[in-house]
Design a protein around this motif. Structure first.
Motif, PDB file in Angstrom:
ATOM      1  N   UNK A  57       0.814  -1.211   0.000  1.00  0.00           N
ATOM      2  CA  UNK A  57       0.000   0.000   0.000  1.00  0.00           C
ATOM      3  C   UNK A  57       0.851   1.267   0.000  1.00  0.00           C
ATOM      4  N   UNK A  58       0.416   2.230  -0.773  1.00  0.00           N
ATOM      5  CA  UNK A  58       1.032   3.563  -0.823  1.00  0.00           C
ATOM      6  C   UNK A  58       2.470   3.581  -1.336  1.00  0.00           C
ATOM      7  N   UNK A  70       0.902   1.001  -6.641  1.00  0.00           N
ATOM      8  CA  UNK A  70      -0.248   0.545  -5.852  1.00  0.00           C
ATOM      9  C   UNK A  70      -1.423   1.501  -6.079  1.00  0.00           C
ATOM     10  N   UNK A  71      -2.594   0.946  -6.412  1.00  0.00           N
ATOM     11  CA  UNK A  71      -3.751   1.814  -6.605  1.00  0.00           C
ATOM     12  C   UNK A  71      -4.960   1.378  -5.794  1.00  0.00           C
ATOM     13  N   UNK A  72      -4.811   0.313  -5.010  1.00  0.00           N
ATOM     14  CA  UNK A  72      -5.943  -0.120  -4.211  1.00  0.00           C
ATOM     15  C   UNK A  72      -5.688  -1.508  -3.658  1.00  0.00           C
ATOM     16  N   UNK A  73      -6.664  -2.007  -2.914  1.00  0.00           N
ATOM     17  CA  UNK A  73      -6.508  -3.344  -2.343  1.00  0.00           C
ATOM     18  C   UNK A  73      -6.402  -4.376  -3.465  1.00  0.00           C
ATOM     19  N   UNK A 117      -4.924  17.290   0.229  1.00  0.00           N
ATOM     20  CA  UNK A 117      -5.096  17.258   1.690  1.00  0.00           C
ATOM     21  C   UNK A 117      -4.166  16.264   2.387  1.00  0.00           C
ATOM     22  N   UNK A 118      -2.904  16.248   1.985  1.00  0.00           N
ATOM     23  CA  UNK A 118      -1.947  15.299   2.565  1.00  0.00           C
ATOM     24  C   UNK A 118      -0.659  16.019   2.893  1.00  0.00           C
ATOM     25  N   UNK A 131       0.303   7.751  -3.646  1.00  0.00           N
ATOM     26  CA  UNK A 131      -0.877   8.021  -2.837  1.00  0.00           C
ATOM     27  C   UNK A 131      -2.091   8.253  -3.718  1.00  0.00           C
ATOM     28  N   UNK A 132      -3.186   7.637  -3.332  1.00  0.00           N
ATOM     29  CA  UNK A 132      -4.451   7.973  -3.985  1.00  0.00           C
ATOM     30  C   UNK A 132      -5.126   9.016  -3.120  1.00  0.00           C
ATOM     31  N   UNK A 133      -5.416  10.144  -3.716  1.00  0.00           N
ATOM     32  CA  UNK A 133      -6.085  11.187  -2.956  1.00  0.00           C
ATOM     33  C   UNK A 133      -6.757  12.134  -3.949  1.00  0.00           C
ATOM     34  N   UNK A 134      -6.908  13.381  -3.506  1.00  0.00           N
ATOM     35  CA  UNK A 134      -7.575  14.344  -4.367  1.00  0.00           C
ATOM     36  C   UNK A 134      -6.671  15.520  -4.671  1.00  0.00           C
ATOM     37  N   UNK A 139     -10.048  13.210  -8.331  1.00  0.00           N
ATOM     38  CA  UNK A 139      -9.321  12.050  -7.836  1.00  0.00           C
ATOM     39  C   UNK A 139      -8.000  11.945  -8.578  1.00  0.00           C
TER      40      UNK A 139
ATOM     41  N   UNK B   2     -10.722  13.191  11.037  1.00  0.00           N
ATOM     42  CA  UNK B   2      -9.827  12.384  10.223  1.00  0.00           C
ATOM     43  C   UNK B   2     -10.061  10.913  10.505  1.00  0.00           C
ATOM     44  N   UNK B   7      -5.574   0.907   4.855  1.00  0.00           N
ATOM     45  CA  UNK B   7      -4.648   0.822   3.727  1.00  0.00           C
ATOM     46  C   UNK B   7      -3.910   2.133   3.500  1.00  0.00           C
ATOM     47  N   UNK B  11      -6.368  10.046   6.874  1.00  0.00           N
ATOM     48  CA  UNK B  11      -6.833  10.896   5.781  1.00  0.00           C
ATOM     49  C   UNK B  11      -7.931  11.844   6.250  1.00  0.00           C
ATOM     50  N   UNK B  12      -8.081  12.905   5.492  1.00  0.00           N
ATOM     51  CA  UNK B  12      -9.074  13.922   5.809  1.00  0.00           C
ATOM     52  C   UNK B  12     -10.489  13.433   5.506  1.00  0.00           C
ATOM     53  N   UNK B  14     -12.800  14.724   3.907  1.00  0.00           N
ATOM     54  CA  UNK B  14     -13.329  15.003   2.567  1.00  0.00           C
ATOM     55  C   UNK B  14     -13.103  13.847   1.595  1.00  0.00           C
ATOM     56  N   UNK B  15     -12.210  12.905   1.947  1.00  0.00           N
ATOM     57  CA  UNK B  15     -11.965  11.781   1.050  1.00  0.00           C
ATOM     58  C   UNK B  15     -13.001  10.672   1.216  1.00  0.00           C
ATOM     59  N   UNK B  59     -12.168   8.774  -2.381  1.00  0.00           N
ATOM     60  CA  UNK B  59     -11.054   9.465  -3.017  1.00  0.00           C
ATOM     61  C   UNK B  59      -9.727   8.777  -2.712  1.00  0.00           C
ATOM     62  N   UNK B  60      -9.807   7.584  -2.151  1.00  0.00           N
ATOM     63  CA  UNK B  60      -8.578   6.862  -1.837  1.00  0.00           C
ATOM     64  C   UNK B  60      -8.626   5.473  -2.437  1.00  0.00           C
ATOM     65  N   UNK B  61      -8.598   4.469  -1.564  1.00  0.00           N
ATOM     66  CA  UNK B  61      -8.465   3.094  -2.042  1.00  0.00           C
ATOM     67  C   UNK B  61      -9.791   2.480  -2.472  1.00  0.00           C
ATOM     68  N   UNK B  63     -12.324   1.495  -0.741  1.00  0.00           N
ATOM     69  CA  UNK B  63     -12.764   0.402   0.110  1.00  0.00           C
ATOM     70  C   UNK B  63     -13.875   0.877   1.043  1.00  0.00           C
TER      71      UNK B  63
END
Lengths: 181, 87
Positions: A57-58, A70-73, A117-118, A131-134, A139, B2, B7, B11-12, B14-15, B59-61, B63
């Motif tokens: 992950x990440x 890595x993009x997800x489980x 937001x990271x 990292x997957x985020x916004x 996205x 948060x 995984x 995170x914030x 908003x995700x 906005x993340x994995x 899941x």
């Protein structure tokens, strides 16, 4: 069949503002590798031929030319190479679905701090982090490729919006630096 | 607010997208009595204290997450993946 000409979303646009450069990056084929339940071992065998393994992950591994992100489980993007014959996973061509923007230079992290937001400072986001985020409301997959370099993957349909948002942040930072570059 | 995705890490808000109470994980089986369906669809607790609900890390994995939180103190005491969860 007639020869079709592939065109990128931003036609290879590049712009430098102060110390930061934003450029569209040509990364080659992008393939989603999504493991079937229990397919991990079989897929690992196929990826080994490329010298790669499913990343944790990440993270992303590999070098330019053959990277796996890595993009997800149980899911990763294979970037830069045609996918090998792989069992144990579903392969989906994503090449035309994404645009990759390279952001580099000493202020790159400050630009992204306005949009993502990271905590992307080197201490919490070392080289090799994915990292997957916004990016604002888009996205995105964000890769830390160097101490002062990121690659940002966004949906191709969002390419110009992403460019606009990042460019606006670069503009603000350049203005704040006291000098209009 | 948060949430610490198992995984992606911390995170914030908003995700994430809020879905509802964890009751949605206990869908009645085939042939279940109407009362069970009524319960599943409509009846919810509204506790002052610890509650569990479902959030989606859109906005993340991507899941589904089972979040344990306290409605009084706003403390989040647990976040686990719905996938691979053992009853």
């Amino acid at each position: 069949m007639p020869e079709l000409i592939a065109k990128s979303a931003l036609e290879g646009r590049t712009e430098t503002l102060g110390p930061v450069t934003l450029a569209e990056v040509e990364v080659g084929p992008i393939t989603s590798v999504a493991l079937f339940p229990g397919g991990g071992k079989l897929a690992a065998k196929g990826l080994k031929a490329l010298g790669l393994a499913m990343p944790g992950p990440n993270t992303f591994t590999g070098k330019k030319g053959a990277r796996i992100v890595w993009t997800g489980r149980d899911q990763a993007f294979l970037i830069g190479v045609e996918p090998p014959a792989l069992e144990g996973a579903a392969l989906t061509d994503q090449t035309d679905g994404w645009t990759v923007l390279g952001l580099s230079g000493a202020g790159a992290v400050d630009v992204l701090a306005r949009l993502v937001p990271l905590d992307l400072r080197l201490a919490s986001c070392p080289v090799g982090t994915a990292l997957r985020s916004q990016l604002n409301h888009m996205n995105a997959v964000i890769l830390r490729t160097g101490d002062h370099a990121f690659e940002i993957m966004v949906f191709r349909s969002m390419a110009r919006s992403a460019w606009h948002e990042i460019h606006a942040a670069m503009d603000m930072l350049a203005a704040r630096a006291g000098t209009k570059f | 607010m948060r949430l610490t995705c198992p995984l992606c890490g911390e995170r914030d808000r908003r995700e994430f997208y809020y879905y509802g109470a964890e009751d949605y994980l206990r869908r009645p089986g085939e042939g279940a009595p109407l009362a069970d369906w009524d319960d599943y669809l409509h009846l919810r607790d509204n506790p002052a204290g610890v509650t569990k609900d479902l959030w989606y890390h859109e906005a993340g994995c991507a899941q589904w997450l089972l979040v344990t939180r306290n409605t009084v103190t706003h403390e989040i005491s647990g976040v686990e993946l719905v996938a691979g969860r053992k009853e």
